[in-house]
Design a protein around this motif. Structure first.
Motif, PDB file in Angstrom:
ATOM      1  N   HIS A   7       0.866  -1.186   0.000  1.00  0.00           N
ATOM      2  CA  HIS A   7       0.000   0.000   0.000  1.00  0.00           C
ATOM      3  C   HIS A   7       0.900   1.232   0.000  1.00  0.00           C
ATOM      4  CE1 HIS A   7      -2.295   3.217   2.256  1.00  0.00           C
ATOM      5  NE2 HIS A   7      -2.932   3.073   1.120  1.00  0.00           N
ATOM      6  N   MET A   8       0.630   2.165  -0.912  1.00  0.00           N
ATOM      7  CA  MET A   8       1.475   3.339  -1.037  1.00  0.00           C
ATOM      8  C   MET A   8       1.083   4.424  -0.035  1.00  0.00           C
ATOM      9  SD  MET A   8       1.712   6.660  -3.002  1.00  0.00           S
ATOM     10  CE  MET A   8       0.076   6.541  -3.560  1.00  0.00           C
ATOM     11  N   LYS A  42       1.600   6.935   7.744  1.00  0.00           N
ATOM     12  CA  LYS A  42       0.636   7.817   8.425  1.00  0.00           C
ATOM     13  C   LYS A  42      -0.758   7.710   7.832  1.00  0.00           C
ATOM     14  CE  LYS A  42       3.779  10.991  10.579  1.00  0.00           C
ATOM     15  NZ  LYS A  42       4.618  11.998   9.942  1.00  0.00           N
ATOM     16  N   THR A  43      -0.845   7.073   6.664  1.00  0.00           N
ATOM     17  CA  THR A  43      -2.182   6.827   6.121  1.00  0.00           C
ATOM     18  C   THR A  43      -2.460   5.336   6.241  1.00  0.00           C
ATOM     19  OG1 THR A  43      -1.250   6.598   3.899  1.00  0.00           O
ATOM     20  CG2 THR A  43      -2.168   8.738   4.469  1.00  0.00           C
ATOM     21  N   LYS A  44      -3.688   5.023   6.648  1.00  0.00           N
ATOM     22  CA  LYS A  44      -4.037   3.627   6.874  1.00  0.00           C
ATOM     23  C   LYS A  44      -5.036   3.200   5.817  1.00  0.00           C
ATOM     24  CE  LYS A  44      -6.655   1.466  10.287  1.00  0.00           C
ATOM     25  NZ  LYS A  44      -7.314   1.701  11.555  1.00  0.00           N
ATOM     26  N   LEU A  45      -4.749   2.092   5.141  1.00  0.00           N
ATOM     27  CA  LEU A  45      -5.663   1.589   4.113  1.00  0.00           C
ATOM     28  C   LEU A  45      -6.838   0.895   4.781  1.00  0.00           C
ATOM     29  CD1 LEU A  45      -6.201   0.986   1.063  1.00  0.00           C
ATOM     30  CD2 LEU A  45      -5.012  -1.170   1.434  1.00  0.00           C
ATOM     31  N   LEU A  46      -8.048   1.359   4.494  1.00  0.00           N
ATOM     32  CA  LEU A  46      -9.228   0.712   5.073  1.00  0.00           C
ATOM     33  C   LEU A  46      -9.797  -0.337   4.120  1.00  0.00           C
ATOM     34  CD1 LEU A  46     -11.169   3.714   6.701  1.00  0.00           C
ATOM     35  CD2 LEU A  46      -9.509   2.174   7.762  1.00  0.00           C
ATOM     36  N   SER A  47      -9.853  -0.001   2.843  1.00  0.00           N
ATOM     37  CA  SER A  47     -10.390  -0.965   1.876  1.00  0.00           C
ATOM     38  C   SER A  47      -9.990  -0.588   0.460  1.00  0.00           C
ATOM     39  CB  SER A  47     -11.914  -1.003   1.974  1.00  0.00           C
ATOM     40  OG  SER A  47     -12.435   0.264   1.629  1.00  0.00           O
ATOM     41  N   THR A  48     -10.097  -1.553  -0.424  1.00  0.00           N
ATOM     42  CA  THR A  48      -9.811  -1.332  -1.841  1.00  0.00           C
ATOM     43  C   THR A  48     -11.002  -1.831  -2.650  1.00  0.00           C
ATOM     44  OG1 THR A  48      -7.516  -1.819  -1.343  1.00  0.00           O
ATOM     45  CG2 THR A  48      -8.094  -1.755  -3.646  1.00  0.00           C
ATOM     46  N   GLN A  49     -11.422  -1.024  -3.605  1.00  0.00           N
ATOM     47  CA  GLN A  49     -12.514  -1.447  -4.486  1.00  0.00           C
ATOM     48  C   GLN A  49     -11.954  -1.504  -5.897  1.00  0.00           C
ATOM     49  OE1 GLN A  49     -13.043   1.889  -2.930  1.00  0.00           O
ATOM     50  NE2 GLN A  49     -13.387   0.814  -1.022  1.00  0.00           N
TER      51      GLN A  49
END
Ligand code: FAD
Lengths: 320, 247
Positions: free
Chosen positions: A69-70, A181-188
Motif C-alpha cells: 500500500h502506497m 501515516k495513512t491507513k488503508l481501510l479498503s480497496t474497491q
C-alpha cells in the motif's frame, strides 16, 4: 551516476506504464553514458530478474509487504534514501496515479527539478530539456531542469516498450521502513476491465447515446477490441457512467493508440483530453460536429445503426 | 477547524492556445481568466460544505499571483471562504509556488490544506505533494471523496482500475478531483459579501525555481478526416485493420 526507475505494481503485477518507463530509462541511460536501475517497493509475484530484458542492469527491492500500500511519505523517504545510496542523478516515474502522488514529494525533498507528464526523451545535447504536454494536450512545453538531480514522470502511452534479452540482478535494500501515516481501510477494484489510463484502445460515448441503458453496445465493442470505456463530461455528471470514465480537460487526459468517439460533439474541453490519441475515429450523426476536424476516420451516421454493424464486422474479423 | 484552499487562475477552457516572443510565452492578450476548475468545483466547494456542517470552521483562500488575479479571488470568495491571501508574485515553476504556499501554511497552522488535482494550463499535479513534503504532512493525492470526523479524515482516492479508502489524522494535505464535491454557482448574497471580505497581499519569499520553460510548441495538424459511408461501416473496420493496423 545512475538512472533510477521507480517500478509501480498492484496485485502482485508490474504495471504496463512501468514497463514503458523502464524502456525509456534504459534508453536515457545509454544516451547519458550511465547505468539504469529499477527500484521496487513491496512484493510482486513476477520474477524481477526478467526485467533485464528492458535494458536495466539491476533491480533494487525493499521486500516488505506493508509497502504494497502506497503512503506518499513512506515511499518518498525510501526512494530518496535509495537514490542517495545509488548516486542517482535521474529518477523516473510513470505519470500515473502513483507517480503523481510521489514524484512531487520527492522533488521537494531532494530539491530536484521535476518535469511531470514528459512525452519524449530529454534533449541532453546542451543542458537538460524535457518536452511535456501542457494545456491539457493543446500544446507542448520544453522545460529545462537546472538541478543536479532530475526527476521526470513519463505520460502513459507516450513511449513504446522495448524489450530484448537480458536478466537483471536482484539486490535487496535493507532500508528502515517507517510507520505509514495513512491507513488503508479498503480497496474497491473493477476486476477484469482494461485500465483507462493504460488502454491502447478506448471506446467513448457521449450524450448522443441518450441514456445509460444504451451503453451495452459501447461495452460490447470495447470488450471485443480489448478496449477501455470512457465518456464525455455531461455523461459522467448525469451519472450515466462513473466519474473515473470522464475524459477531457477537467477529467482524465489520455493518449491511446485508437480513440473511438461515439455521439460526442468534440467540444474544445473534450478534445483537450483526447487529442494526443494516435488515431481518432468519430461516429456522429451531425456532419458539422467539431470532432470531425480532429478525427482521422469518421462516419456521419446514427450510432444506433452504425455501431451494431461495426460490432458484427469486428466479430467477423476476429473469427477469420 | 482551519482550512486553507489553494487556488490558481487559469485561461478559460475555450481560450485560444497560442504563443508569442519566439514561442517562449503564452499569448494572453484577450484571454478570459477563470478559477482553475479543480480548485473551484472540488476543493473550494468541499471546504464550504465542511463549514456548513461545522460553522466554526475558518476557510482561507491563498494564491500566488499578481494583482490581475484579484477578480478571480473575489469570485472565489463569492462562493465562500472567510478571507483570502494573495502572495504577490508572478508564477514560476511548481516548486517556487509550493514554497510560497508552504510559508503561508506554516504561519496559519491549518488543519487541512486542499489543492486541485492539477491546473488546466501546466498540468503539473505537483503542488499538493510538494507542499505536503515541505510541511512534513501526510498527503492524499487525487481524492474522489473526503470526509471528516473530528480530526480523523477518510478519503477515497483513485488507483489504477479502482479506488481505495484511506484513513489519516489531521493535519494533512489533500488534492481534490471529480467526486469530492459538485460545482456551485455563486448567488447574489455571496457576490455582495465577497466585496468586503479581507484580501491580504503579502510579498513572496526568495526562492530559486528548479526548472524553467525554454519554449512552447503546438502539436502537428491532423491531415484531415477520411469519411466512410454510413451504410458501409464494415469499411471502417477494414481500414482500422489493414491501413491503421490497430485492430
Ligand atoms: C470549464 C469546462 C470544462 C469542461 N471539461 C470537459 C471535459 O473535461 N470533458 C468533456 O467531455 N467535456 C467538458 N466540458 C463540457 C463540454 O463543453 C461539452 O459540453 C461536452 O463535452 C459535450 O458532451 P457531449 O459531446 O457528450 O454532448 P453534446 O455536446 O450534447 O453532443 C452530443 C453529440 O452526439 C451527437 N448525436 C446525437 N444523437 C446521435 C446519434 N443517434 N448517433 C450519433 N451521434 C449522435 C450529436 O450530433 C452531438 O454532436 C467542459 C465545459 C466547461 C465549461
Amino acid at each position: 551516476m545512475s538512472v533510477l526507475i521507480f517500478i509501480d505494481h498492484s496485485d502482485g503485477q508490474i504495471k504496463k506504464s512501468s514497463l514503458e518507463v523502464l524502456s525509456y530509462g534504459a534508453k536515457l541511460a545509454a544516451q547519458t553514458g550511465s547505468e539504469a536501475f529499477g527500484l521496487l517497493l513491496g512484493t510482486v509475484t513476477e520474477d524481477l530478474a526478467t526485467l533485464g530484458k528492458y535494458g536495466i542492469k539491476k533491480v533494487y527491492q525493499v521486500n516488505n509487504e506493508t509497502l504494497n500500500h502506497m503512503d506518499t511519505q513512506q515511499y518518498t523517504n525510501l526512494i530518496a534514501e535509495a537514490a542517495t545510496q545509488l548516486t542517482a542523478k535521474i529518477i523516473l516515474f510513470s505519470n500515473n496515479l502513483t507517480g503523481k502522488a510521489i514524484a512531487p514529494r520527492l522533488s521537494a525533498k531532494l530539491k530536484a527539478g521535476l518535469v511531470s507528464g514528459a512525452s519524449a526523451l530529454p534533449d541532453t545535447g546542451n543542458g537538460f530539456i524535457v518536452k511535456k504536454s501542457v494545456f491539457s494536450g493543446k500544446a507542448f512545453a520544453n522545460i529545462s531542469i537546472s538541478t543536479d538531480i532530475k526527476i521526470i514522470s513519463l505520460n502513459p502511452n507516450s513511449y513504446h516498450i522495448e524489450s530484448g534479452s537480458g536478466t537483471a540482478e536482484i539486490v535487496q535494500l535493507g532500508l528502515t521502513v517507517d510507520a505509514a501515516k495513512t491507513k488503508l481501510l479498503s480497496t474497491q477494484k473493477a476486476s477484469g476491465e482494461v485500465v483507462l489510463s493504460e488502454a491502447e484502445i478506448v471506446v467513448s460515448g457521449g450524450r448522443g447515446l441518450k441514456g445509460p441503458q444504451n451503453w451495452g453496445m459501447i461495452e460490447e465493442l470495447a470488450k471485443l477490441l480489448g478496449a477501455a470505456t470512457a465518456c464525455s463530461r455531461p455523461v459522467a455528471d448525469e451519472h450515466w457512467r462513473p466519474h473515473n470514465e470522464h475524459v477531457g480537460q477537467t477529467g482524465l487526459a489520455i493518449a491511446p493508440n485508437l480513440y473511438i468517439a461515439i455521439g460526442i460533439s468534440g467540444a474544445i474541453q473534450h478534445l483537450a483530453g483526447v487529442n494526443r490519441s494516435k488515431v481518432i475515429v468519430v461516429i456522429n450523426k451531425d456532419p458539422e460536429a467539431p470532432f470531425f476536424k480532429a478525427a482521422d476516420y469518421g462516419i456521419v451516421g446514427d450510432a444506433f445503426e452504425v455501431v451494431p454493424k461495426i460490432i458484427e464486422a469486428v466479430k467477423k474479423l476476429k473469427a477469420s | 477547524m482551519k482550512i486553507l484552499v489553494c487556488i490558481s487562475k487559469t485561461p478559460d477552457t475555450t481560450a485560444k492556445v497560442a504563443f508569442k516572443d519566439n514561442n517562449t510565452k503564452f499569448a494572453s492578450e484577450g484571454v478570459q481568466w477563470i478559477i482553475n476548475p479543480y480548485d473551484e468545483w472540488y476543493s473550494l466547494v468541499r471546504a464550504i460544505e465542511l463549514k456548513e456542517k461545522d460553522p466554526s470552521t475558518i476557510i482561507h483562500l491563498v494564491t500566488v499571483a499578481l494583482a490581475d488575479a484579484d477578480p478571480i479571488i473575489r469570485k472565489a470568495l463569492a462562493l465562500g471562504g472567510d478571507e483570502a491571501i494573495r502572495i504577490n508574485a508572478d508564477s514560476h515553476d511548481s516548486y517556487y509556488i509550493a514554497a510560497q504556499l508552504a510559508e503561508i501554511a506554516k504561519q496559519g497552522s491549518y488543519d487541512l490544506i486542499f489543492t486541485g488535482k492539477e491546473t488546466i494550463d501546466y498540468n503539473g499535479s505537483a503542488i499538493g505533494g510538494m507542499l505536503a513534503e515541505m510541511l512534513g504532512l501526510p498527503y492524499i493525492s487525487l481524492a474522489t471523496k473526503f470526509d471528516l470526523s473530528g480530526t480523523t479524515a477518510t478519503a477515497i482516492r483513485e488507483i489504477e482500475g479502482g479506488e481505495e479508502t484511506d484513513e489519516l489524522s489531521l493535519p494533512a494535505v489533500v488534492s481534490c478531483q471529480k467526486g469530492v464535491a459538485e460545482q456551485r454557482i455563486p448567488n447574489m448574497k455571496g457576490i455582495m459579501g465577497a466585496r468586503t471580505k479581507p484580501l491580504k497581499v503579502v510579498e513572496p519569499i526568495a526562492i530559486d525555481p528548479l526548472t524553467s520553460v525554454v519554449s512552447f510548441e503546438l502539436p502537428p495538424q491532423k491531415a484531415g478526416v477520411k469519411l466512410v459511408p454510413a451504410d458501409n461501416p464494415e469499411e471502417l473496420v477494414r481500414l482500422l485493420h489493414e491501413e491503421a493496423k490497430l485492430i
